[in-house]
Scaffold this active site. Sequence first.
Site, mmCIF file in Angstrom:
data_model
loop_
_atom_site.group_PDB
_atom_site.id
_atom_site.type_symbol
_atom_site.label_atom_id
_atom_site.label_comp_id
_atom_site.label_asym_id
_atom_site.label_seq_id
_atom_site.Cartn_x
_atom_site.Cartn_y
_atom_site.Cartn_z
ATOM 1 N N GLU A 1 1.013 -1.214 0.162
ATOM 2 C CA GLU A 1 0.142 -0.016 -0.033
ATOM 3 C C GLU A 1 0.959 1.190 0.063
ATOM 4 O O GLU A 1 0.718 2.176 0.983
ATOM 5 C CB GLU A 1 -1.150 0.032 1.052
ATOM 6 C CG GLU A 1 -2.073 -1.123 1.185
ATOM 7 C CD GLU A 1 -3.284 -0.860 2.027
ATOM 8 O OE1 GLU A 1 -3.312 -0.358 2.824
ATOM 9 O OE2 GLU A 1 -4.269 -1.643 1.770
ATOM 10 N N GLU B 1 -5.041 -8.939 -0.111
ATOM 11 C CA GLU B 1 -5.659 -8.410 0.799
ATOM 12 C C GLU B 1 -7.157 -8.416 0.435
ATOM 13 O O GLU B 1 -7.492 -7.562 -0.449
ATOM 14 C CB GLU B 1 -5.335 -7.238 1.386
ATOM 15 C CG GLU B 1 -3.941 -7.430 2.193
ATOM 16 C CD GLU B 1 -3.402 -5.999 3.227
ATOM 17 O OE1 GLU B 1 -4.298 -5.410 3.654
ATOM 18 O OE2 GLU B 1 -2.345 -5.769 3.178
HETATM 19 O O1 AHR Z 1 -5.074 -5.718 6.913
HETATM 20 C C1 AHR Z 1 -5.139 -4.734 7.553
HETATM 21 C C2 AHR Z 1 -4.512 -3.725 7.040
HETATM 22 O O2 AHR Z 1 -5.301 -3.141 5.779
HETATM 23 C C3 AHR Z 1 -3.349 -3.870 6.290
HETATM 24 O O3 AHR Z 1 -2.461 -3.593 7.287
HETATM 25 C C4 AHR Z 1 -3.214 -2.785 4.980
HETATM 26 O O4 AHR Z 1 -2.279 -3.231 4.141
HETATM 27 C C5 AHR Z 1 -4.605 -2.374 4.741
HETATM 28 O O5 AHR Z 1 -4.908 -1.200 4.804
#
Ligand code: AHR
Length: 491
Positions: A173, A295
Amino acid sequence: MNRVIIGADLGSVTIEKYIYGHFSEHLGRCIYEGFWVGEDSDIPNIRGIRKDVVEALKKLNPPVLRWPGGCFADEYHWMDGIGPREKRPTMVNTHWGGVTENNHFGTHEFMDLCELLGADPYICGNVGSGTVQEMAQWVEYITFDGKSPMADLRRQNGREEPWRLPFFGIGNENWGCGGNMRPEYYADLYRRYQTYVRHFGKNRIYKIACGPNGDDYRWTEVLMREAGAYMDGLSLHYYTVPGTWAKKGSATEFDEDEWFITLKKALRIEELIKRHSAIMDRYDPLKRVGLIVDEWGTWYDVEPGTNPAFLYQQNTVRDALVAGLHLNIFNNHAERVKMANIAQTVNVLQAMILTDGPKMIVTPTYHVFEMYKPHQGATLLPTWVEAEQYTWKDDSLPAISVSASRSQEGSITVTLCNLDPSRERAVEAEVRGAAVSEIQGRVLTGPAMNSHNTFDHPDAVVPVPFDDHQLTAKGWKATLPPRSVVVLEMR
Ligand code: AHR
């Protein structure tokens, strides 16, 4: 009636087993308590790693585990997590509650965990606050076979042989917590950092660039244009949040409005995959670069009384449907989606497993991963679906979701979700190009939309045999119970 045609004699794309991957971050009680209890703990453990959690996860054939973050990855300095544990420096986990991280779970412990699980390691490196040298040395430490400063340091810390490291992410990110960068700037940094992520010996690293946040199509465009030739995979993050980020909604206390909006938002992953893939197709028509959804999952308000920064939430039949939908969609886009990692494995967000001291339960989402196992590494079969609508107030969704695959032995697996919380849905399927003589089914549902497992009732939501199906001249028909995930295995 919902109608499905399954092209049983077609199919050329493999559903990568990595679509069934997991993600674990130094966040809340995921690593510490969830996996790591330490060698001196009363909780049964293998070299400090919880035995019950390993045993439960192994039943899912977890193909890959992503670590150490998430946002944590871009402030993690791996050298703090090697050597004698009592001598490891501490750090502040600024993203997740400002707690003190003691670095007891580091590279050796993570690689040990992956070996215990039989999962491939996927390490996410630090671009946001780390150096090129630090990243290069981490890869050398893990994978270099010969004599070198890093390989010698690894040996000094007790590991003679290098490990296999198949996946490496160059930052996380980086448009947000990983440095708030513009895509142009990150694309250049990506090119630079990845240069020094070396393939030592026989180890080959699949390099994954930080991809877009949800519908940030410009990010994908710039990354593919400027750095597409240097990457193997481009990540995509998308969370299903029923409400707003300020008031996301409860994991367990919800009505049909929230059920509907959650599933509607979950279905959005398909649009994101299609639109990012369309951009990728322009730069990579042969689909060499994988879309890595590293994710995904539901994100609700934390369980009342728990630390808001620890992201601990319960998991209901609604989450089972969200998981079933996502996995069907990933399967159906297997030509571009090469890996996905649900967030996060234990005690955080849409978890497989919840723990409370020595107690452990598995969630409805866990059961969906178990039911979908036959899809791992199978050949995707095309399906044509004519779905009824599930209408709620003045909006509607397709009532069912489907994906199908053929194993190497020739058996066919079909996974189906009925999104309607109160009506059963009949499905008539034509199986083209194969004669089906036997079907076995299992179903996961619960008495209510919010049914879930608790430490007192760990088996409230578990898969049970499903018999409401019949062979027909052209295939089969089945009646899916309301709010259910069904797997049919046919020969
Ligand atoms: O999964 C929780 C968070 O969500 C992670 O650390 C981040 O990559 C995303 O914003």
